[in-house]
Design a protein around this motif. Structure first.
Motif, mmCIF file in Angstrom:
data_model
loop_
_atom_site.group_PDB
_atom_site.id
_atom_site.type_symbol
_atom_site.label_atom_id
_atom_site.label_comp_id
_atom_site.label_asym_id
_atom_site.label_seq_id
_atom_site.Cartn_x
_atom_site.Cartn_y
_atom_site.Cartn_z
ATOM 1 N N GLU A 38 15.245 -8.656 0.724
ATOM 2 C CA GLU A 38 16.260 -9.610 1.151
ATOM 3 C C GLU A 38 15.652 -10.998 1.285
ATOM 4 O OE1 GLU A 38 19.521 -10.144 4.756
ATOM 5 O OE2 GLU A 38 18.163 -8.431 4.755
ATOM 6 N N ASN A 39 16.279 -11.972 0.646
ATOM 7 C CA ASN A 39 15.828 -13.360 0.715
ATOM 8 C C ASN A 39 16.533 -14.061 1.863
ATOM 9 O OD1 ASN A 39 15.031 -15.982 0.374
ATOM 10 N ND2 ASN A 39 15.770 -16.189 -1.722
ATOM 11 N N ARG A 40 15.823 -14.240 2.962
ATOM 12 C CA ARG A 40 16.384 -14.927 4.133
ATOM 13 C C ARG A 40 15.949 -16.399 4.167
ATOM 14 N NH1 ARG A 40 15.615 -10.452 8.952
ATOM 15 N NH2 ARG A 40 16.968 -8.865 8.022
ATOM 16 N N GLY A 41 15.329 -16.840 3.094
ATOM 17 C CA GLY A 41 14.843 -18.213 3.018
ATOM 18 C C GLY A 41 15.876 -19.160 2.435
ATOM 19 N N LYS A 42 15.412 -20.374 2.130
ATOM 20 C CA LYS A 42 16.306 -21.422 1.632
ATOM 21 C C LYS A 42 16.108 -21.720 0.153
ATOM 22 C CE LYS A 42 16.740 -23.517 6.118
ATOM 23 N NZ LYS A 42 16.445 -24.625 7.005
ATOM 24 N N GLU A 43 15.160 -20.991 -0.492
ATOM 25 C CA GLU A 43 14.932 -21.244 -1.915
ATOM 26 C C GLU A 43 15.112 -19.972 -2.734
ATOM 27 O OE1 GLU A 43 10.982 -22.907 -2.380
ATOM 28 O OE2 GLU A 43 10.191 -21.650 -0.815
ATOM 29 N N THR A 44 15.542 -20.145 -3.964
ATOM 30 C CA THR A 44 15.695 -19.030 -4.886
ATOM 31 C C THR A 44 14.312 -18.566 -5.332
ATOM 32 O OG1 THR A 44 17.837 -19.838 -5.653
ATOM 33 C CG2 THR A 44 16.650 -18.357 -7.134
ATOM 34 N N VAL A 45 14.125 -17.245 -5.370
ATOM 35 C CA VAL A 45 12.834 -16.674 -5.758
ATOM 36 C C VAL A 45 13.068 -15.569 -6.789
ATOM 37 C CG1 VAL A 45 11.761 -17.199 -3.531
ATOM 38 C CG2 VAL A 45 12.815 -14.970 -3.891
ATOM 39 N N GLN A 46 12.001 -15.248 -7.532
ATOM 40 C CA GLN A 46 12.066 -14.154 -8.490
ATOM 41 C C GLN A 46 10.894 -13.222 -8.262
ATOM 42 O OE1 GLN A 46 12.010 -15.177 -12.687
ATOM 43 N NE2 GLN A 46 12.734 -13.141 -13.260
ATOM 44 N N LEU A 47 11.167 -11.925 -8.289
ATOM 45 C CA LEU A 47 10.124 -10.915 -8.192
ATOM 46 C C LEU A 47 9.579 -10.698 -9.608
ATOM 47 C CD1 LEU A 47 10.295 -7.557 -6.291
ATOM 48 C CD2 LEU A 47 9.279 -7.729 -8.538
ATOM 49 N N LEU A 48 8.281 -10.923 -9.781
ATOM 50 C CA LEU A 48 7.675 -10.806 -11.109
ATOM 51 C C LEU A 48 6.798 -9.572 -11.282
ATOM 52 C CD1 LEU A 48 6.669 -14.539 -11.665
ATOM 53 C CD2 LEU A 48 8.669 -13.337 -12.570
ATOM 54 N N THR A 49 6.013 -9.228 -10.238
ATOM 55 C CA THR A 49 5.068 -8.121 -10.355
ATOM 56 C C THR A 49 5.062 -7.260 -9.093
ATOM 57 O OG1 THR A 49 3.223 -9.412 -9.453
ATOM 58 C CG2 THR A 49 3.525 -9.464 -11.860
ATOM 59 N N ARG A 50 4.437 -6.078 -9.234
ATOM 60 C CA ARG A 50 4.265 -5.196 -8.083
ATOM 61 C C ARG A 50 2.837 -4.666 -8.085
ATOM 62 N NH1 ARG A 50 6.076 -2.354 -12.160
ATOM 63 N NH2 ARG A 50 5.405 -0.217 -12.534
ATOM 64 N N HIS A 51 2.343 -4.364 -6.892
ATOM 65 C CA HIS A 51 1.030 -3.727 -6.735
ATOM 66 C C HIS A 51 1.149 -2.711 -5.610
ATOM 67 C CE1 HIS A 51 -3.062 -3.396 -4.904
ATOM 68 N NE2 HIS A 51 -3.310 -3.074 -6.157
ATOM 69 N N TRP A 52 0.782 -1.462 -5.902
ATOM 70 C CA TRP A 52 0.830 -0.382 -4.911
ATOM 71 C C TRP A 52 -0.551 0.214 -4.713
ATOM 72 C CZ3 TRP A 52 4.781 0.428 -1.891
ATOM 73 C CH2 TRP A 52 6.082 0.142 -2.331
ATOM 74 N N ARG A 53 -0.832 0.593 -3.492
ATOM 75 C CA ARG A 53 -2.011 1.396 -3.138
ATOM 76 C C ARG A 53 -1.495 2.662 -2.490
ATOM 77 N NH1 ARG A 53 -7.225 -0.811 0.034
ATOM 78 N NH2 ARG A 53 -7.826 1.345 -0.083
ATOM 79 N N ILE A 54 -1.689 3.781 -3.177
ATOM 80 C CA ILE A 54 -1.174 5.068 -2.715
ATOM 81 C C ILE A 54 -2.372 5.927 -2.310
ATOM 82 C CG2 ILE A 54 0.216 7.081 -3.335
ATOM 83 C CD1 ILE A 54 1.296 5.228 -5.693
ATOM 84 N N THR A 55 -2.377 6.381 -1.064
ATOM 85 C CA THR A 55 -3.492 7.165 -0.533
ATOM 86 C C THR A 55 -2.992 8.546 -0.147
ATOM 87 O OG1 THR A 55 -4.443 5.118 0.352
ATOM 88 C CG2 THR A 55 -5.349 7.200 1.178
ATOM 89 N N ASP A 56 -3.650 9.592 -0.669
ATOM 90 C CA ASP A 56 -3.240 10.949 -0.304
ATOM 91 C C ASP A 56 -4.004 11.403 0.946
ATOM 92 O OD1 ASP A 56 -5.752 12.048 -1.064
ATOM 93 O OD2 ASP A 56 -5.032 12.619 -3.041
ATOM 94 N N ALA A 57 -3.721 12.626 1.400
ATOM 95 C CA ALA A 57 -4.309 13.137 2.640
ATOM 96 C C ALA A 57 -5.814 13.369 2.553
ATOM 97 C CB ALA A 57 -3.610 14.435 3.050
#
Length: 130
Positions: A38-57
């Protein structure tokens, strides 16, 4: 639910264990997670990339990087939101995920938005109380 706000962008995550897609006897456990951006700011933004770190048990870490989310690079005007659902398999009955999105303002300024760390819990995990 898990929530984190970075630079007026609110990220909310709701993970769900998928019993019907898991095979505990074969060491395969599956989760879905729903994310709301959710963009609660005052400027338009675009999501370009993602980075995940997934850790198992067992402490094994798997990193995932790529363009956009679910094949999209959504543009969020002020007050707008974007929701999607994705999934994560693990070889253990629990784990956690944390990550970030690479965003850009309309003016071309890049910035990162933190995704809150969230736990992947199943009824098959061993619980130890000290």
């Amino acid at each position: 639910m898990y929530e984190r706000i970075t630079r007026d962008i609110t990220i909310t995550v709701e993970p769900t264990f998928l019993e019907e897609h898991s095979q505990p006897e074969k060491g395969h456990f599956a989760w879905a997670y729903r994310i709301r951006i959710e963009n609660r700011g005052k400027e338009t933004v675009q999501l370009l990339t993602r980075h995940w770190r997934i850790t198992d048990a067992k402490g094994e870490i798997h990193e995932v990087e790529g363009d956009g989310v679910v094949g999209e690079q959504p543009v969020l005007d002020p007050g707008a939101s974007f929701e999607y659902t994705s999934g994560a398999p693990l070889p253990t009955p629990s784990g956690f995920m944390v990550g970030s999105y690479g965003m850009e303002t309309e003016a071309g300024e890049p910035f990162r938005v933190e995704i809150p760390a969230f736990s992947l819990d199943s009824p098959y995990q061993n619980v130890v109380i000290n």
